[in-house]
Write an enzyme that holds these catalytic residues in place. Sequence first.
Site, PDB file in Angstrom:
ATOM      1  CG  ASP A   1      33.328  41.864  29.615  1.00 45.73           C
ATOM      2  OD1 ASP A   1      34.502  42.270  29.491  1.00 45.73           O
ATOM      3  OD2 ASP A   1      32.944  40.742  29.224  1.00 45.73           O
TER       4      ASP A   1
ATOM      5  CE  LYS B   1      40.526  43.774  28.413  1.00 45.30           C
ATOM      6  NZ  LYS B   1      39.323  43.013  28.765  1.00 45.30           N
TER       7      LYS B   1
ATOM      8  CD  GLU C   1      38.854  41.036  31.895  1.00 42.70           C
ATOM      9  OE1 GLU C   1      39.447  40.003  31.545  1.00 42.70           O
ATOM     10  OE2 GLU C   1      38.877  42.088  31.222  1.00 42.70           O
TER      11      GLU C   1
ATOM     12  CG  ASP D   1      38.450  34.749  30.467  1.00 46.71           C
ATOM     13  OD1 ASP D   1      38.082  34.430  29.324  1.00 46.71           O
ATOM     14  OD2 ASP D   1      38.324  35.902  30.919  1.00 46.71           O
TER      15      ASP D   1
END
Length: 589
Positions: free
Chosen positions: A22, A84, A168, A191
């Site tokens: 992850d 990211k 994800e 999330d």
Amino acid sequence: MFKQPSNLKPETLNPDPILGIDLGTTNSLVGVVDSGFPILLADENGSRSTPSAVCIAEDGTITVGAPALRQRALHPTRTITSVKRLIGRRAGEAGWAPPYSLNELNTTPVEVSAEILKHLKAVAERALEQSVSKAVITVPAYFNDAQRTATKRAGELADLEVVRILSEPTAAALAYGLDKLSEHQKVAVYDLGGGTFDVSVLEMRDGVFQVLSTAGDTQLGGDDLDRSLAQFIAERLNLPSHDIRVLEGAEVVKKRLSTDDTTSFHGLDITRAELEKIARPWIERTRMHCLRALSDAGVKAEELDEVILVGGSTRMPLVRDYVREIFGREPNTSQNPDEAIALGATIQAGILSGSLRQVLLLDVTPLSLGIETFGGLMNIIIPRNTTIPAKAGEMFTNAVANQDSMLIRILQGERELAKDNWELGRIEVPFPAGPKGSARVGVQFSLDANGILHVLARDTATNQDITLEIRGTAIDVEDERVEQMIAESVDFAFEDMNERIWTEAMLKAEELLPAVDAALAQLGDVISQDESQNVRDQAAQVKKLLESVNHDAKALKSATQQLDDATQSLAVMLIDRAMEESLARRGLV
Ligand code: AMP
């Protein structure tokens, strides 16, 4: 997810394992499938989560993770976080200006991501004691081709062949075991992490999850709440709100208020209600994205089979309340929200490497599994109806002095007393003899996807492991026998509970009585006749109950409790006297 020691070392590993990674905005995690179990790997400090931070020193030295983050205060322009966001900006979204310049540092988002991946690879290789060359890496569902390719490229730079880029939310669904439920299910994944919010609707088609829609905000997460809370705190304490200590304090306060109703920071009391007042508008912003994701997917909230929670911020009760309200159902919180994505990536990696069977049947334990503990009681380790694979463990100690081994009887059944359950096997664990309570023996049960129960007992002093494998019997039990066991546990529930209470009270009484005698002997001259007689009477009552044939558990429990209370004051006196004696010896009084 599983209770597991953080330093668990895989024993039987695929010669060519694939890592599950992850690669997160704030934190990154790595895992591998070992003996049929997905496990997350810890670094040398025992941490399974690495901050996604990279620091490039002036001389070119690169540090990654927590040490890099510590450099941030000193070298804000040389410490790269949230890279990211630079790889993955949502189309049409306002840019995010980092406090550093990658140009000036002469690097690229891909190279920085590669440094994080190299670090995770090293963590894995150290934990596994072997080299690895392949990985599954997760990316947000909204990542486009270029962003996925960039992530893959980062893997290659880190010497990892990226065998799959996984979305994800799909990873999260795998972690929740939703692939095992049914072919036609729809799930929503909510999330909410530190810096970003994503919501996706997935559908299971032909045995794999497909993302039907995704929505979210790359500038919405727990960090925003930390800042608002820091401001609230700073105003009340007259401190600058951008002070890093206030900001860090605010995060601690926020996390505590997920479980406590009130907490304090430098003398300032802060209630959950106050936090929620600050958090409400911020959480409210997730609503429109959820509705959008549902409408884009053409799915009504009531058609969803599950709503699952991912990301550390979903530990907040208010977030759960919102999710419940928005989707009109109780969210599934059975997995650890910080680890679900990494766990799912690991499961996918396990499937690809052949370490996990693709279709795991949703099997459950028909009866509880446990071991016998002192006094002949059943101590459940894996409860009945637990979905397999499952893993759990507990620590045990020696009940009497000078014992040099422990017999572990592995039991199956629902009765309170060991003797009424079925014995599946036994192992003996030796350990160095010592006083009562000195040994530490960890017992771990892991039930793999094939229903094989692996029992591991470890003396933590010597680190010596003893293992036992029990095939079949843990899962394969005839329905009739299961029904009979459960019926008996109901029929005898009252007697069983009575025996458990009796046994527990008896063990306590047996410990208390000699201690009382010893205390009375030592304190005979200090306490009054009445007081000592009172304690003696209570001890006599406990002895009488212990000797009676009809185990009156309630009476024994309350008599033992009373004796315990009465002896508390004796214990205090004993300590006082010991202190006085010690001071006197040293000539201080
Ligand atoms: P993630 O990006 O999933 O690692 O989530 C990190 C975010 O979750 C940070 O903003 C944390 O402050 C937040 N978080 C972690 N644990 C808790 C908790 N117990 N209560 C509230 N927020 C939490």
